[in-house]
Scaffold this motif. Structure first.
Motif, PDB file in Angstrom:
ATOM      1  N   LEU A   1      73.842  19.395  21.944  1.00 50.99           N
ATOM      2  CA  LEU A   1      73.385  20.409  22.906  1.00 50.99           C
ATOM      3  C   LEU A   1      74.426  20.559  24.023  1.00 50.99           C
ATOM      4  O   LEU A   1      75.247  19.661  24.219  1.00 50.99           O
ATOM      5  CB  LEU A   1      72.037  19.955  23.502  1.00 50.99           C
ATOM      6  CG  LEU A   1      70.884  19.848  22.500  1.00 50.99           C
ATOM      7  CD1 LEU A   1      69.752  19.021  23.066  1.00 50.99           C
ATOM      8  CD2 LEU A   1      70.400  21.245  22.116  1.00 50.99           C
ATOM      9  N   PRO A   2      74.383  21.689  24.769  1.00 47.57           N
ATOM     10  CA  PRO A   2      75.330  21.811  25.892  1.00 47.57           C
ATOM     11  C   PRO A   2      75.013  20.767  26.962  1.00 47.57           C
ATOM     12  O   PRO A   2      73.854  20.605  27.338  1.00 47.57           O
ATOM     13  CB  PRO A   2      75.085  23.234  26.409  1.00 47.57           C
ATOM     14  CG  PRO A   2      73.793  23.672  25.832  1.00 47.57           C
ATOM     15  CD  PRO A   2      73.527  22.868  24.607  1.00 47.57           C
ATOM     16  N   LYS A   3      76.017  20.057  27.445  1.00 50.22           N
ATOM     17  CA  LYS A   3      75.741  18.943  28.363  1.00 50.22           C
ATOM     18  C   LYS A   3      75.606  19.399  29.815  1.00 50.22           C
ATOM     19  O   LYS A   3      76.123  20.444  30.197  1.00 50.22           O
ATOM     20  CB  LYS A   3      76.835  17.871  28.222  1.00 50.22           C
ATOM     21  CG  LYS A   3      78.080  18.064  29.041  1.00 50.22           C
ATOM     22  CD  LYS A   3      78.949  16.810  28.945  1.00 50.22           C
ATOM     23  CE  LYS A   3      80.055  16.838  29.995  1.00 50.22           C
ATOM     24  NZ  LYS A   3      79.541  16.675  31.382  1.00 50.22           N
ATOM     25  N   SER A   4      74.901  18.590  30.600  1.00 50.78           N
ATOM     26  CA  SER A   4      74.796  18.830  32.040  1.00 50.78           C
ATOM     27  C   SER A   4      75.884  18.025  32.759  1.00 50.78           C
ATOM     28  O   SER A   4      76.587  17.231  32.134  1.00 50.78           O
ATOM     29  CB  SER A   4      73.422  18.387  32.542  1.00 50.78           C
ATOM     30  OG  SER A   4      73.393  16.963  32.564  1.00 50.78           O
ATOM     31  N   GLN A   5      75.943  18.220  34.088  1.00 49.42           N
ATOM     32  CA  GLN A   5      76.930  17.490  34.905  1.00 49.42           C
ATOM     33  C   GLN A   5      76.680  15.975  34.896  1.00 49.42           C
ATOM     34  O   GLN A   5      77.578  15.192  35.167  1.00 49.42           O
ATOM     35  CB  GLN A   5      76.829  17.943  36.374  1.00 49.42           C
ATOM     36  CG  GLN A   5      77.166  19.390  36.601  1.00 49.42           C
ATOM     37  CD  GLN A   5      78.659  19.618  36.481  1.00 49.42           C
ATOM     38  OE1 GLN A   5      79.446  18.710  36.659  1.00 49.42           O
ATOM     39  NE2 GLN A   5      79.038  20.842  36.133  1.00 49.42           N
TER      40      GLN A   5
END
Ligand code: AMP
Ligand code: MG
Length: 353
Positions: A103-107
């Motif tokens: 999945l697209p990662k967060s900071q």
């Protein structure tokens, strides 16, 4: 460094010991732990120094990202910038369990954990010891398989110790592993979901939930010009120390071809081994014959495959032959791992040969 081994059983877990193991992770150390797929080598997924230690302990290239393990659904959201509907559906169907979603990662997730990628691979294991340990460790445990890079993944704690003794703080021995192959990885960051690594959760099972699912074409084809999309699939992997050939064809023809080659190998003074199905285990004239399980029950083959490869090393086998499997269902994951172990050396016998 001294590596401590503690025992944990799903049926009666020792909370104090699990707290101690969790504290090792919170303090930036490494702990190997059982999951339902294979043993994992855990560190704090949110601590870049821990991820660096994981790469060092495994001897793993640092561009090969780690899977982040969580123990409850609420812990997913902080890791990712978006939860697509497909992820919700797959989590409902297969979590906790042997499925990893990209999945697209967060900071929140450091680049050290994702091998520099903007995406993150996440899994919620179902193993009771794994779940309890992850909770005690703070909720986010980065964990590749607990083997030295290039070696078969460990399905027993003794093989974790063999590879990791002196390299990590602790090993949780949870006994034998039920599934024995790494999780299925599915990429949900593209328009169409794509299987990057086959596993116990098959393409058909995913398609039942999502509709059409693509499969990375490099999974079974060693000659494919494209680069595998999971960075880890680019490396030679799962390799026993001996050289290996898979022989595919009708059962009788496979047996006689392998036996012909075994005779020549023996003549050459090589120590030989065969990875056989239960149906054929008595048919081979090798120094070492390992029964992987029944062809009728491919889950058995999956569970024992890595153990059998390790046992070939234990017995100093120099030349290994393996029977072949269909690429349907879990057979796809078995053949993917076998082909990697064999460096894609496969002999396909013609029908009438
Ligand atoms: P292991 O930890 O040994 O089971 O290997 C993890 C696998 O997941 C490797 O093949 C990685 O390349 C793959 N992987 C982890 N994170 C990602 C990601 N963000 N995108 C694609 N593949 C990934
Ligand atoms: Mg691995």
């Amino acid at each position: 460094m001294r590596t401590e081994v503690i025992k944990q059983e799903c049926s009666c877990m020792n909370e104090e010991e699990l707290k101690r193991a969790g504290a090792v992770i919170r303090n930036g150390g490494l702990v190997a732990f059982p999951t339902e797929t294979v043993y994992g080598l855990g560190g704090d997924a949110l601590n870049p120094e821990s991820s660096k230690k994981i790469y060092a302990a495994k001897g793993r290239p640092s561009d090969n990202p780690l899977i982040v393990h969580i123990c409850c659904m609420e812990d997913l959201e902080p890791l990712v910038s978006e939860i697509p509907e497909a992820a919700v559906k797959l989590a409902e169907a297969f979590w906790p369990g042997p499925l990893t979603m990209v999945l697209p990662k967060s900071q929140l997730v450091p680049k050290e954990t994702t091998g520099g990628l903007d995406t993150v691979a996440v899994r919620m294991p179902s193993h009771e010891v794994a779940k309890a340990f992850i909770r005690e460790a703070g909720g986010y445990v980065a964990a590749p398989s607990a083997n030295l890079s290039g070696r078969p993944s460990p399905t027993q704690a003794r093989y974790v110790l063999e590879d990791m003794d002196g390299r990590i703080e602790m090993i949780i021995d949870g006994g034998d592993i039920p599934i024995g192959l790494e999780s299925t990885i599915v990429d949900l960051t593209q328009e169409e979901p794509m299987i990057l690594r086959p596993g116990y959760i098959t393409a058909a099972m995913l398609e039942e939930v999502l509709g059409k699912v693509d499969t990375d074409p490099t999974i079974l084809d060693g000659t494919c010009k494209e680069r595998p999309k999971a960075p880890g699939m680019r490396y030679r992997h799962y390799a026993p120390k001996g050289s290996m050939l898979i022989v595919e064809g009708a059962s009788k023809a496979v047996i006689s071809e392998i036996n012909r080659r075994l005779a020549a190998d023996k003549e050459a003074g090589l120590r030989t081994g065969v990875l056989a199905t239960r149906e054929n285990v008595d048919a081979f004239g090798a120094d070492v014959v390992k029964c992987m399980g029944s062809r009728e029950k491919e889950e058995e083959i999956a569970t024992s495959l890595y153990r059998c490869l390790r046992e070939m090393d234990d017995e100093n086998v120099e030349r290994i032959y393996s029977e072949s499997f269909s690429t349907n269902g879990i057979g796809q994951a078995i053949m993917n791992r076998l082909l990697k172990a064999a460096g894609h050396e496969i002999l396909i016998l013609e029908e009438d040969a």
